[in-house]
Structures are given as C-alpha cells and as structure tokens.
Write a protein that holds these residues in place. Structure first.
Motif, mmCIF file in Angstrom:
data_model
loop_
_atom_site.group_PDB
_atom_site.id
_atom_site.type_symbol
_atom_site.label_atom_id
_atom_site.label_comp_id
_atom_site.label_asym_id
_atom_site.label_seq_id
_atom_site.Cartn_x
_atom_site.Cartn_y
_atom_site.Cartn_z
ATOM 1 N N TRP A 39 0.833 -1.202 0.000
ATOM 2 C CA TRP A 39 0.000 0.000 0.000
ATOM 3 C C TRP A 39 0.869 1.254 0.000
ATOM 4 O O TRP A 39 0.574 2.209 -0.710
ATOM 5 N N LYS A 40 1.965 1.241 0.775
ATOM 6 C CA LYS A 40 2.839 2.414 0.799
ATOM 7 C C LYS A 40 3.460 2.649 -0.570
ATOM 8 O O LYS A 40 3.556 3.781 -1.036
ATOM 9 N N ARG A 41 3.873 1.559 -1.231
ATOM 10 C CA ARG A 41 4.467 1.684 -2.556
ATOM 11 C C ARG A 41 3.429 2.222 -3.545
ATOM 12 O O ARG A 41 3.697 3.114 -4.333
ATOM 13 N N CYS A 42 2.227 1.669 -3.477
ATOM 14 C CA CYS A 42 1.152 2.096 -4.369
ATOM 15 C C CYS A 42 0.793 3.552 -4.086
ATOM 16 O O CYS A 42 0.599 4.338 -5.008
ATOM 17 N N SER A 43 0.713 3.903 -2.825
ATOM 18 C CA SER A 43 0.380 5.267 -2.433
ATOM 19 C C SER A 43 1.432 6.245 -2.954
ATOM 20 O O SER A 43 1.102 7.331 -3.441
ATOM 21 N N LYS A 44 2.691 5.858 -2.865
ATOM 22 C CA LYS A 44 3.774 6.712 -3.360
ATOM 23 C C LYS A 44 3.651 6.927 -4.864
ATOM 24 O O LYS A 44 3.799 8.040 -5.366
ATOM 25 N N ILE B 164 0.921 6.720 -6.657
ATOM 26 C CA ILE B 164 -0.262 7.548 -6.913
ATOM 27 C C ILE B 164 0.073 9.019 -6.688
ATOM 28 O O ILE B 164 -0.294 9.881 -7.484
ATOM 29 N N LYS B 165 0.793 9.316 -5.617
ATOM 30 C CA LYS B 165 1.173 10.707 -5.337
ATOM 31 C C LYS B 165 2.070 11.258 -6.443
ATOM 32 O O LYS B 165 1.907 12.407 -6.872
ATOM 33 N N ARG C 28 -0.090 11.928 -9.494
ATOM 34 C CA ARG C 28 -0.886 13.141 -9.300
ATOM 35 C C ARG C 28 -0.027 14.385 -9.474
ATOM 36 O O ARG C 28 -0.469 15.387 -10.052
#
Length: 48
Positions: A19-24, A26-27, A30
């Motif tokens: 999730w942290k990798r995916c979140s990074k 995504i950021k 964006r």
C-alpha cells in the motif's frame, strides 16, 4: 497457534508495504498530472 500469528503479522506487513508503494506511485502520478495541467493552463492563458 504461534505460527498462525506470525504468518498473519507478516501478511499484514506485506500489505502495508504494498500500500505504501502504491500510495507513493499515486502521489507521484498526481504530481505529474498537476504539472502538466498547470503548463496547459499557462500556455492557454498566455495566448493573448
């Protein structure tokens, strides 16, 4: 039972890392889109 607890802990840690990798990512995506959008707005507004 102790083996099950360890397995669950490891699984949850893996999910958090994913999730942290995916979140990074995504950021970062964006941020790229924001930069492209700002450039487009700038180019369209400087058409005068």
């Amino acid at each position: 039972m102790a083996g099950t607890v360890v397995l669950r802990c490891c699984t949850s840690v893996t999910k958090v890392r994913t999730w942290k990798r995916c979140s990074k990512q995504i950021k970062e995506q964006r941020a790229r889109l924001y930069i492209v959008w700002k450039c487009a707005v700038f180019l369209l507004s400087s058409h005068d």
